[in-house]
Design an enzyme around this catalytic site. Sequence first.
Site, short mmCIF file in Angstrom:
data_model
loop_
_atom_site.label_atom_id
_atom_site.label_comp_id
_atom_site.label_asym_id
_atom_site.label_seq_id
_atom_site.Cartn_x
_atom_site.Cartn_y
_atom_site.Cartn_z
CB THR A 88 -0.89 -0.01 1.33
OG1 THR A 88 -0.13 -0.48 2.54
CG2 THR A 88 -2.17 -0.82 1.04
CB CYS A 263 6.16 0.82 7.42
SG CYS A 263 5.76 -0.68 6.97
N1 LIG Z 1 7.39 -4.84 5.70
C1 LIG Z 1 6.93 -4.45 6.84
O1 LIG Z 1 7.68 -4.55 7.68
C2 LIG Z 1 5.54 -4.38 7.06
C3 LIG Z 1 5.05 -4.34 8.38
C4 LIG Z 1 3.71 -3.97 8.79
C5 LIG Z 1 2.88 -3.75 7.75
N2 LIG Z 1 3.16 -3.93 6.44
C6 LIG Z 1 2.26 -3.46 5.37
O2 LIG Z 1 2.02 -4.79 4.90
C7 LIG Z 1 1.67 -4.63 3.26
C8 LIG Z 1 2.60 -5.37 2.54
O3 LIG Z 1 3.86 -4.90 2.51
P1 LIG Z 1 5.23 -5.95 2.38
O4 LIG Z 1 6.40 -5.16 2.74
O5 LIG Z 1 5.07 -7.24 2.64
O6 LIG Z 1 5.12 -5.62 0.77
P2 LIG Z 1 6.19 -6.33 -0.54
O7 LIG Z 1 6.43 -5.58 -1.44
O8 LIG Z 1 7.51 -6.91 0.41
O9 LIG Z 1 5.32 -7.82 -0.76
C9 LIG Z 1 4.14 -7.57 -1.55
C10 LIG Z 1 4.04 -8.69 -2.41
O10 LIG Z 1 2.91 -8.36 -3.12
C11 LIG Z 1 2.73 -8.87 -4.34
N3 LIG Z 1 1.70 -8.36 -5.15
C12 LIG Z 1 1.72 -6.96 -5.46
N4 LIG Z 1 0.41 -6.66 -6.13
C13 LIG Z 1 -0.40 -7.97 -5.92
C14 LIG Z 1 -1.55 -8.22 -6.26
N5 LIG Z 1 -2.28 -7.57 -6.99
N6 LIG Z 1 -1.78 -9.70 -6.22
C15 LIG Z 1 -0.74 -10.63 -5.72
N7 LIG Z 1 0.21 -10.23 -5.13
C16 LIG Z 1 0.52 -8.91 -5.33
C17 LIG Z 1 4.12 -8.34 -4.77
O11 LIG Z 1 4.68 -9.15 -5.78
C18 LIG Z 1 4.96 -8.64 -3.52
O12 LIG Z 1 5.65 -10.13 -3.63
C19 LIG Z 1 1.70 -3.06 3.15
O13 LIG Z 1 0.55 -2.59 3.17
C20 LIG Z 1 2.62 -2.53 4.45
O14 LIG Z 1 2.35 -1.35 4.72
C21 LIG Z 1 4.51 -4.06 5.96
#
Ligand SMILES: NC(=O)c1ccc[n+]([C@@H]2O[C@H](COP(=O)([O-])OP(=O)(O)OC[C@H]3O[C@@H](n4cnc5c(N)ncnc54)[C@H](O)[C@@H]3O)[C@@H](O)[C@H]2O)c1
Length: 429
Positions: A88, A263
């Site tokens: 996001t 984040c």
């Molecule tokens: N990374 C963190 O530390 C963390 C911590 C808390 C919350 N978050 C939140 O969690 C969410 C995910 O973050 P992240 O860090 O895991 O992201 P990321 O970029 O590491 O992973 C996201 C994954 O989703 C896939 N993706 C993208 N669009 C897609 C779709 N339409 N269908 C299927 N797969 C799709 C991407 O290929 C990727 O592998 C975000 O909202 C982020 O703010 C992240």
Amino acid sequence: MFEELTKKKKTMAVIGLGYVGLPIALEFAKKIRVIGFDIREDRITLMRNNIDPSNELEAKDFKGCDITFTASADDLKEASFYVVAVPTPIDEHKKPDLRPLLSATRTVGKVLKQGDYVVYESTVYPGATEEDCVPLLEEMSGLEFITDFKVGFSPERINPGDKKHTLTKITKVTSGCDEVSSEEIAKTYEMVIEAGVYRASSIKVAEAAKIIENSQRDINIAFMNELSMIFNKMNINTFEVLEAAGTKWNFLPFFPGLVGGHCIGVDPYYLTHKSAMYGHHAQIINAGRGINDGMAAWIAKQITVKLSNLYTNLKECRILVMGTTFKENVSDIRNSKVADVVYELKEFGMLVEVADPCADSGEVLEEYGYELIEQPVGPYHAIIVAVSHDEFVALKEDDFIKMIVPGGILADLKGIFRDKISQLNYWSL
Ligand SMILES: NC(=O)c1ccc[n+]([C@@H]2O[C@H](COP(=O)([O-])OP(=O)(O)OC[C@H]3O[C@@H](n4cnc5c(N)ncnc54)[C@H](O)[C@@H]3O)[C@@H](O)[C@H]2O)c1
């Protein structure tokens, strides 16, 4: 739902297998049947070979898991409990970019059946689940919310690189769209979360809780950065001030620094965006964002002024920047503010080299347009320690002396070497 999942009569699907999605998918796959779905074929291939593309998990973490990795949305038809963990981000105008979330919602909507559950884990503003995602699920599936399918929100709190506060050891906030779903979702997460589950009273409360956790952090760091700007003018070391103030029981332990990553520097914009839609201009949150977003330029200016007092021709100054990831001991370079420091220094014509043992040089080149050097070769007129990777923290003053020209600057953005430098021209935030 919970019972059927535990008896493996129903299957969970995790959509988006990044920093958040993969750990949650593997943790559940130790207990129930899971389909791991991602749009990136290359990432799916790695995961099929027990490799975490985000470099957080090891091959052993995949062992004994009942999980099928797929990039084919058709395979999702078998699932009944969908967990959405896609990015996001914000767009170039710093507005929420819901495209990945809505695209994942469309994917789920197409396969959604009567009785299914969808739980969102992606960080969003309060209202995104019910106002942006649910209508799309209804439209794509032709089903009716609550009557035909249930939705919940359970924010993720993992902290990349943190080996202590891992997924199962952090209390998980869960929520549902009615009493039954709240309980079923909470029980499902309780299966894997050792620290327990907090049942939020509504989806909006759960969404808001997550967004303020990161906004609070951002604001507190902004205050530290403002203090650093003030104390820098007064020639007082901010870290020394914080250490002294920290002896009071209720003084909060925050430190100045660059706020990057996907984040802390992003999520507050989700809240300010939604707040503006309700006609409220969020002053404190926006002020914090302004300070933190301007920090890289401010740091570069301080170093440039110091260098220009020492050397007449800045274009001959060689600078080594140590670290380019958004935080210590991780390979993640997304939204790294160190890159902004590098750009600012290059604007003055300085020769800037960047070293980072954790980052991938190819990724850095693609994202920021500069390569990483493998081995720094001095002498440098300034060394900027920007990220506290373990390899850098272990360095001694002698190591820097060997790399810095006599009288050159050691800029220690993290205050790591505060008490350990006696001979070098030392500056910290
Ligand atoms: N990374 C963190 O530390 C963390 C911590 C808390 C919350 N978050 C939140 O969690 C969410 C995910 O973050 P992240 O860090 O895991 O992201 P990321 O970029 O590491 O992973 C996201 C994954 O989703 C896939 N993706 C993208 N669009 C897609 C779709 N339409 N269908 C299927 N797969 C799709 C991407 O290929 C990727 O592998 C975000 O909202 C982020 O703010 C992240």
